[in-house]
Design an enzyme around this catalytic site. Structure first.
Site, PDB file in Angstrom:
ATOM      1  CD  GLN A 174       5.367   1.884   6.684  1.00 15.01           C
ATOM      2  OE1 GLN A 174       5.139   3.150   7.051  1.00 15.01           O
ATOM      3  NE2 GLN A 174       4.863   1.017   7.630  1.00 15.01           N
TER       4      GLN A 174
ATOM      5  CG  HIS B 192       1.822   8.700   5.303  1.00 11.87           C
ATOM      6  ND1 HIS B 192       0.579   9.618   5.680  1.00 11.87           N
ATOM      7  CD2 HIS B 192       2.808   9.606   5.815  1.00 11.87           C
ATOM      8  CE1 HIS B 192       0.748  10.892   6.116  1.00 11.87           C
ATOM      9  NE2 HIS B 192       2.311  10.890   6.266  1.00 11.87           N
ATOM     10  CG  LEU B 193       7.349   6.586   9.314  1.00  8.42           C
ATOM     11  CD1 LEU B 193       7.818   5.079   8.942  1.00  8.42           C
ATOM     12  CD2 LEU B 193       8.477   7.420   9.628  1.00  8.42           C
ATOM     13  CG  HIS B 194       1.705   3.210   9.317  1.00  9.66           C
ATOM     14  ND1 HIS B 194       1.972   3.086   7.851  1.00  9.66           N
ATOM     15  CD2 HIS B 194       1.112   2.013   9.393  1.00  9.66           C
ATOM     16  CE1 HIS B 194       1.535   2.062   7.521  1.00  9.66           C
ATOM     17  NE2 HIS B 194       1.035   1.354   8.092  1.00  9.66           N
ATOM     18  CG  LEU B 195       6.279   1.660  13.951  1.00 12.16           C
ATOM     19  CD1 LEU B 195       6.907   3.271  13.431  1.00 12.16           C
ATOM     20  CD2 LEU B 195       7.229   1.539  15.073  1.00 12.16           C
TER      21      LEU B 195
END
Length: 385
Positions: free
Chosen positions: A179, A216-219
């Protein structure tokens, strides 16, 4: 229109049989530069709190129809109904909403100890979601010169929604990205705002330590049919080039970046924002980010036209885990003025003064805040050299 050539046949709905959900290919939503609307999207004077009273873009139609179907199919942890909403009396204009189910039923945050923590495939991540939770893959057409490198972004339901249409924008989940904000992800987030014709579709990012619950990369993206203070709050420039501004008139002063719309200026904004978030991450400083249509920097008023995109960045104290007993947790939407409140008692008793105190408790000490501001101003100056 930005859908594939057979767009009339493209469906973002799940087939009737649950057994077919896993076998169904994820549909693409393809868009180009011409589909990004920078001008003419404004709040209705007659019904600013109405979500469905404005025209829908192809993006809005795809997202809302697919999201509504998943809600009807019971893929969320609770059925989101119209949320009780109030504008808190006072100068700020907080939008408070009662969302008891999210406070009770949302997934417990992962154990996070560092803003720079590595991705752990053993923990919950977006490669482990259930069939049917993905709405579509958001894909950008390459520009004419082929110079724009763009990841595909999965648009996934947030099973514990804040509001209508609450989705997660997840870039290439199989890569296992932690993230930490990347340019391609931010670009897609900003462009998602420009793909929508609703002034209340916003996108945001929580860092680790900034109440991100999944590493965990998210927008986040969601609709809120109300104006927010960050759209029109006044600001002062911090650098000679006018690229970085300090947002004022809010309980949490934020760093404001602004672009009038698509093009080189927007690309420069994305580059500057990510330089700032890289600095914060590298220095173990938690942060939250919010993208909304808004007025240009300067002395603005609540009636100011939404002439471009505002990206607001807040540096804040690290907070690992959810604080129990608070009326709300301070993350991207709360800093922007949207307060999802957990209990009826807190909702009925919440005042602007109490909300301001809770938010300010999460801010950096003054000396550290000044240090961060000076560092970001220096970064902007380096960009001009």
């Amino acid at each position: 229109m930005a859908l594939p050539h057979d767009s009339n046949k493209t469906s973002y709905l799940l087939p009737p049989s649950k057994e077919d959900w896993e076998r169904q290919a994820i549909p693409d939503f393809v868009y180009g530069q011409k589909d990004l609307t920078a001008e003419g999207v404004q709040w209705s004077r007659n019904a600013p709190g109405t979500l469905h009273a404005v025209p829908q873009s192809p993006f809005d139609a795809a997202l809302c129809s697919a999201w509504r179907q998943r809600m009807e199919l019971g893929l969320f942890r609770y059925r989101l109904r119209d949320l009780q909403t109030q504008i808190l009396p006072g100068a700020v204009g907080f939008v408070a909403q009662l969302n008891v189910e999210r406070g009770v039923q949302r997934r417990r945050p992962q154990t996070i100890r560092s803003v720079r923590q590595a991705f752990d495939p053993e923990q919950f991540n977006f490669n482990k979601i259930q069939p049917g939770e993905v709405l579509f893959c958001l894909r950008r057409e390459p520009d004419l010169l082929g110079t724009l490198l763009q990841e595909d972004i999965l648009v996934v339901i947030n099973v514990s929604p804040l509001e209508w249409g609450h989705v997660l924008l997840v870039p290439e989940p199989a890569r296992g990205l932690p993230q930490r904000l990347l340019r391609g992800a931010l670009r897609m987030g900003v462009e998602a705002v420009l793909l929508s014709l609703h002034p209340g579709f916003r996108v945001g990012f929580n860092s680790l330590g900034g109440l991100a619950s999944v590493n965990h990369l998210h927008l986040h993206g969601y609709y809120l049919a109300h104006r927010l203070p960050v759209e029109h709050a006044p600001s002062v420039p911090l650098d000679c080039g006018g690229h970085l501004h300090l947002l004022q008139g809010l309980p949490a002063p934020g760093f404001l970046f602004y672009s009038p719309g698509p093009g080189p200026d927007l690309e420069a904004l994305i580059r500057r924002v990510c330089r700032a978030t890289d600095y914060l991450t590298d220095h173990e400083i938690a942060h939250n980010l919010f993208v909304t249509r808004g007025a240009p920097p300067g002395k603005t008023s609540p009636s100011s036209a939404l002439t471009g995109v505002r990206v607001i960045l807040w540096a804040r104290k690290s907070s690992f885990g959810i604080k129990e007993g608070e009326a709300f947790n301070v993350a991207l939407c709360e800093l922007a003025g949207h307060l999802p409140v957990k209990t009826s008692q807190d909702f009925s008793s919440l005042t602007e003064a109490a909300a301001v105190a809770l938010i300010q408790d999460c801010l950096l000490p003054p000396a550290q805040a000044e240090e961060v501001q000076a560092a970001l101003v220096a970064l902007m100056a380096q960009e001009e050299q």
